[in-house]
Design a protein around this motif. Sequence first.
Motif, PDB file in Angstrom:
ATOM      1  N   ASN A  97       0.777  -1.244   0.000  1.00  0.00           N
ATOM      2  CA  ASN A  97       0.000   0.000   0.000  1.00  0.00           C
ATOM      3  C   ASN A  97       0.816   1.306   0.000  1.00  0.00           C
ATOM      4  O   ASN A  97       0.429   2.269  -0.684  1.00  0.00           O
ATOM      5  CB  ASN A  97      -0.966   0.016   1.188  1.00  0.00           C
ATOM      6  CG  ASN A  97      -2.146  -0.913   0.968  1.00  0.00           C
ATOM      7  OD1 ASN A  97      -2.254  -1.553  -0.075  1.00  0.00           O
ATOM      8  ND2 ASN A  97      -3.034  -0.992   1.955  1.00  0.00           N
ATOM      9  N   PRO A  98       1.898   1.431   0.763  1.00  0.00           N
ATOM     10  CA  PRO A  98       2.576   2.743   0.872  1.00  0.00           C
ATOM     11  C   PRO A  98       2.931   3.419  -0.450  1.00  0.00           C
ATOM     12  O   PRO A  98       2.682   4.632  -0.594  1.00  0.00           O
ATOM     13  CB  PRO A  98       3.838   2.414   1.694  1.00  0.00           C
ATOM     14  CG  PRO A  98       3.413   1.263   2.543  1.00  0.00           C
ATOM     15  CD  PRO A  98       2.512   0.443   1.685  1.00  0.00           C
ATOM     16  N   ILE A 101      -0.313   4.894  -1.815  1.00  0.00           N
ATOM     17  CA  ILE A 101      -0.776   6.027  -0.996  1.00  0.00           C
ATOM     18  C   ILE A 101       0.032   7.287  -1.336  1.00  0.00           C
ATOM     19  O   ILE A 101      -0.530   8.377  -1.521  1.00  0.00           O
ATOM     20  CB  ILE A 101      -0.651   5.687   0.505  1.00  0.00           C
ATOM     21  CG1 ILE A 101      -1.633   4.559   0.856  1.00  0.00           C
ATOM     22  CG2 ILE A 101      -0.897   6.914   1.375  1.00  0.00           C
ATOM     23  CD1 ILE A 101      -1.435   3.975   2.246  1.00  0.00           C
ATOM     24  N   GLU A 102       1.323   7.133  -1.423  1.00  0.00           N
ATOM     25  CA  GLU A 102       2.195   8.270  -1.738  1.00  0.00           C
ATOM     26  C   GLU A 102       1.871   8.858  -3.110  1.00  0.00           C
ATOM     27  O   GLU A 102       1.791  10.093  -3.272  1.00  0.00           O
ATOM     28  CB  GLU A 102       3.659   7.805  -1.688  1.00  0.00           C
ATOM     29  CG  GLU A 102       4.669   8.930  -1.862  1.00  0.00           C
ATOM     30  CD  GLU A 102       6.107   8.432  -1.807  1.00  0.00           C
ATOM     31  OE1 GLU A 102       7.006   9.176  -2.246  1.00  0.00           O
ATOM     32  OE2 GLU A 102       6.320   7.283  -1.348  1.00  0.00           O
ATOM     33  N   LEU A 104      -0.972   8.673  -4.879  1.00  0.00           N
ATOM     34  CA  LEU A 104      -2.288   9.313  -4.924  1.00  0.00           C
ATOM     35  C   LEU A 104      -2.258  10.666  -4.217  1.00  0.00           C
ATOM     36  O   LEU A 104      -2.907  11.633  -4.665  1.00  0.00           O
ATOM     37  CB  LEU A 104      -3.337   8.398  -4.284  1.00  0.00           C
ATOM     38  CG  LEU A 104      -3.628   7.067  -5.018  1.00  0.00           C
ATOM     39  CD1 LEU A 104      -4.618   6.229  -4.223  1.00  0.00           C
ATOM     40  CD2 LEU A 104      -4.184   7.329  -6.418  1.00  0.00           C
ATOM     41  N   LYS A 105      -1.519  10.746  -3.130  1.00  0.00           N
ATOM     42  CA  LYS A 105      -1.415  12.036  -2.417  1.00  0.00           C
ATOM     43  C   LYS A 105      -0.681  13.069  -3.259  1.00  0.00           C
ATOM     44  O   LYS A 105      -1.035  14.254  -3.251  1.00  0.00           O
ATOM     45  CB  LYS A 105      -0.703  11.834  -1.087  1.00  0.00           C
ATOM     46  CG  LYS A 105      -1.574  11.170  -0.026  1.00  0.00           C
ATOM     47  CD  LYS A 105      -0.832  11.025   1.298  1.00  0.00           C
ATOM     48  CE  LYS A 105      -1.746  10.459   2.380  1.00  0.00           C
ATOM     49  NZ  LYS A 105      -1.035  10.265   3.670  1.00  0.00           N
ATOM     50  N   GLU A 110      -8.295  12.663  -2.978  1.00  0.00           N
ATOM     51  CA  GLU A 110      -8.815  12.243  -1.673  1.00  0.00           C
ATOM     52  C   GLU A 110      -9.310  10.808  -1.797  1.00  0.00           C
ATOM     53  O   GLU A 110     -10.102  10.491  -2.701  1.00  0.00           O
ATOM     54  CB  GLU A 110      -9.961  13.160  -1.235  1.00  0.00           C
ATOM     55  CG  GLU A 110      -9.516  14.570  -0.885  1.00  0.00           C
ATOM     56  CD  GLU A 110     -10.670  15.387  -0.334  1.00  0.00           C
ATOM     57  OE1 GLU A 110     -11.416  14.854   0.525  1.00  0.00           O
ATOM     58  OE2 GLU A 110     -10.862  16.526  -0.789  1.00  0.00           O
ATOM     59  N   GLU A 112      -9.746   6.590   0.275  1.00  0.00           N
ATOM     60  CA  GLU A 112      -9.598   5.636   1.375  1.00  0.00           C
ATOM     61  C   GLU A 112      -9.118   4.334   0.761  1.00  0.00           C
ATOM     62  O   GLU A 112      -9.583   3.936  -0.309  1.00  0.00           O
ATOM     63  CB  GLU A 112     -10.930   5.396   2.094  1.00  0.00           C
ATOM     64  CG  GLU A 112     -11.397   6.566   2.923  1.00  0.00           C
ATOM     65  CD  GLU A 112     -12.692   6.255   3.664  1.00  0.00           C
ATOM     66  OE1 GLU A 112     -13.154   5.094   3.566  1.00  0.00           O
ATOM     67  OE2 GLU A 112     -13.236   7.164   4.298  1.00  0.00           O
ATOM     68  N   ILE A 113      -8.186   3.660   1.422  1.00  0.00           N
ATOM     69  CA  ILE A 113      -7.665   2.398   0.908  1.00  0.00           C
ATOM     70  C   ILE A 113      -7.842   1.329   1.985  1.00  0.00           C
ATOM     71  O   ILE A 113      -7.612   1.588   3.170  1.00  0.00           O
ATOM     72  CB  ILE A 113      -6.182   2.529   0.487  1.00  0.00           C
ATOM     73  CG1 ILE A 113      -5.704   1.262  -0.222  1.00  0.00           C
ATOM     74  CG2 ILE A 113      -5.301   2.858   1.663  1.00  0.00           C
ATOM     75  CD1 ILE A 113      -4.369   1.434  -0.960  1.00  0.00           C
ATOM     76  N   SER A 114      -8.300   0.150   1.567  1.00  0.00           N
ATOM     77  CA  SER A 114      -8.551  -0.923   2.536  1.00  0.00           C
ATOM     78  C   SER A 114      -8.338  -2.273   1.858  1.00  0.00           C
ATOM     79  O   SER A 114      -8.253  -2.375   0.628  1.00  0.00           O
ATOM     80  CB  SER A 114      -9.988  -0.836   3.081  1.00  0.00           C
ATOM     81  OG  SER A 114     -10.923  -0.944   2.025  1.00  0.00           O
ATOM     82  N   ILE A 145      -9.735   0.824  -3.387  1.00  0.00           N
ATOM     83  CA  ILE A 145      -9.473   2.269  -3.322  1.00  0.00           C
ATOM     84  C   ILE A 145     -10.768   3.000  -3.653  1.00  0.00           C
ATOM     85  O   ILE A 145     -11.327   2.828  -4.750  1.00  0.00           O
ATOM     86  CB  ILE A 145      -8.369   2.678  -4.312  1.00  0.00           C
ATOM     87  CG1 ILE A 145      -7.041   1.994  -3.938  1.00  0.00           C
ATOM     88  CG2 ILE A 145      -8.204   4.194  -4.341  1.00  0.00           C
ATOM     89  CD1 ILE A 145      -5.959   2.147  -4.973  1.00  0.00           C
TER      90      ILE A 145
END
Length: 611
Positions: A97-98, A101-102, A104-105, A110, A112-114, A145
């Motif tokens: 995931n990291p 996440i990086e 997309l930011k 905006e 949520e990831i699960s 996502i």
Amino acid sequence: KMLLTLSDDIRVCLIKIADRLHNMRTLGSMPKHKQMKIASETIYLFAPLAHRLGLYAIKTEFEDLSLKYRFPDEYNQIKQKLADTEPQRLQFIEKFNPPIIEKLKENNIEFEISGRVKSIYSIWKKMKRKQVSFEEIYDLFAIRIVFKPSPLIPEKSQCWHVYSLITDIYKPKPDRIRDWVNIPKANGYEALHCTVMGPEGVWAEVQIRSERMNEIAERGFAAHWKYKAEGKGGEDAGNDRELDQWLAQLREALNSPSEDAVEFMDNFKMNLQVSEIVVFTPDGESRTMPKGATVLDFAYEIHSKIGNRAIGAKVNYKITPLFAEIHTGDQIEILTSQNARPQVEWLDHITTAKARTHIKQFLKRDGENNIVRGQELFEAEMKKLGVPLQARVFRKVLPAYHSAGKDEFYSKLGAGIIRLDGLDKILKQNAASKLMKYWTLQFANPFRFLGTGDDRKKKEGEEGGEQAGYRYVMAECCNPIPGDEVVGFKMDDGRVEVHKKNCHNAVKLSAQHGERIVPAKWSSEKVMSYLAVIEVRGIDRVGILYDLAKIISGELNVNIRELHIHSHDGIFEGTISLYVRSSEDLKMIMDKVRSAKGVEKVNRTEASMVD
């Protein structure tokens, strides 16, 4: 009763699904036989219905609870193994995931990831389908996502943008992209799924959804109508038609229910198929069909009148038969004819409830009309012959026209399948049995002409020409028939080839291979023979009728009384009436016919032939 109310108010169905979910959650207090009954009902009807309405969470719980009570040991084993492997999954997610996440930011998205673990039932089903162990299931979980869409950019574009960012990090598997954004599922589900190569060489599924798509995926039917009413779907609101179309089809099926409750349930179940394909009309309009659907299903999907008149199709501009299976991406143009009409065998080649309902309705109407018309024709003919309608009349007529009952006879007559020509002869004779003249070939023992001592000691009857048990074939150069003067020649494979004595090939063979001559003659006998009827069906080809007649009359020397064969859509089927001496003879004939090229099915019809 619950299903019939769907045509008035589908909310009744939602209440019933909630009630069934409560029953399943408290099923442990029930006796075993009750548990099996309720769990089986749930997996057969309620789980597919919940899925079709987009209630994914409820559908998953239905499936897992049903498995728990139907196969408790297997359920508990998988549950335990999922618990045991959870630390490994968490470790993988921490690595996977990291980077996403990086990324997309960085792009100011905006989200949520699960992680989502595959349901116990889905794992069990895949293990059964692929015959693998739990350890060999590699897609036990997926990364989800859910992003907050920008109001200025279409949701579809944003889904593909997120996909692009992810595949910059992890390489995708090209054949594992599922685009339900452009073409949603029939239950309204929208998402973009892809499978990418994660750390340490492990494939991982990623699901990409907007907040709206996620709410519809989680809450299904209710969320679908919420967004429809509020008009928040934007350009995606056009996708509402998928669920609307299904509900329209469902109401159509429910408004004309079968009198048979079990048949009605099965037809309804057909409307709940969840494996789908997308095909196109000639104008480019997309239609969602169940996987395994045929050209005929598509014809009825367009309109019942087109289905009833269909004779074939152009699939991707190539002529294709009615019963051919269609596939995702096919462009289909239905070919029709005013003379075409639904046939009973069509029911064996369809997968949709809509097609089945319309075919049965047509056959029922047509059958009723044919019965009335046929009865009028038969009564008029009997009046003309001056014969009263009595039971003994039908005992002769029904077998003669291969009909199991009066309705079938009248229906065939009204449809023009049979004619009353020769009815007077049928009424005057008993066709069940007949003294037939049978011709057989007798061969002398060819080795007696070699003059060996052993052969000279053979019985006088055998030396005098008794049949020596040879297999024989008729020579195609002269085609001898019973009564002709004939001679046989022993071939390399042990069979005897029979020629007319005056055949030029026979003369030539006699001169060159005199040692192979087998004296032969025709003999005849009169024995009681009985009428039998066999049904044949298979793939049509040039010469099939000739081959059948050649096998039965030419090779087996059996008398054919009647032969009815008709061809349609590349298939031939029909009946052959013939006289046989015993059931053993009939079995041999059927085996021989069954071995003919193109013949798929040979059955005996049980027609009672009495005075």
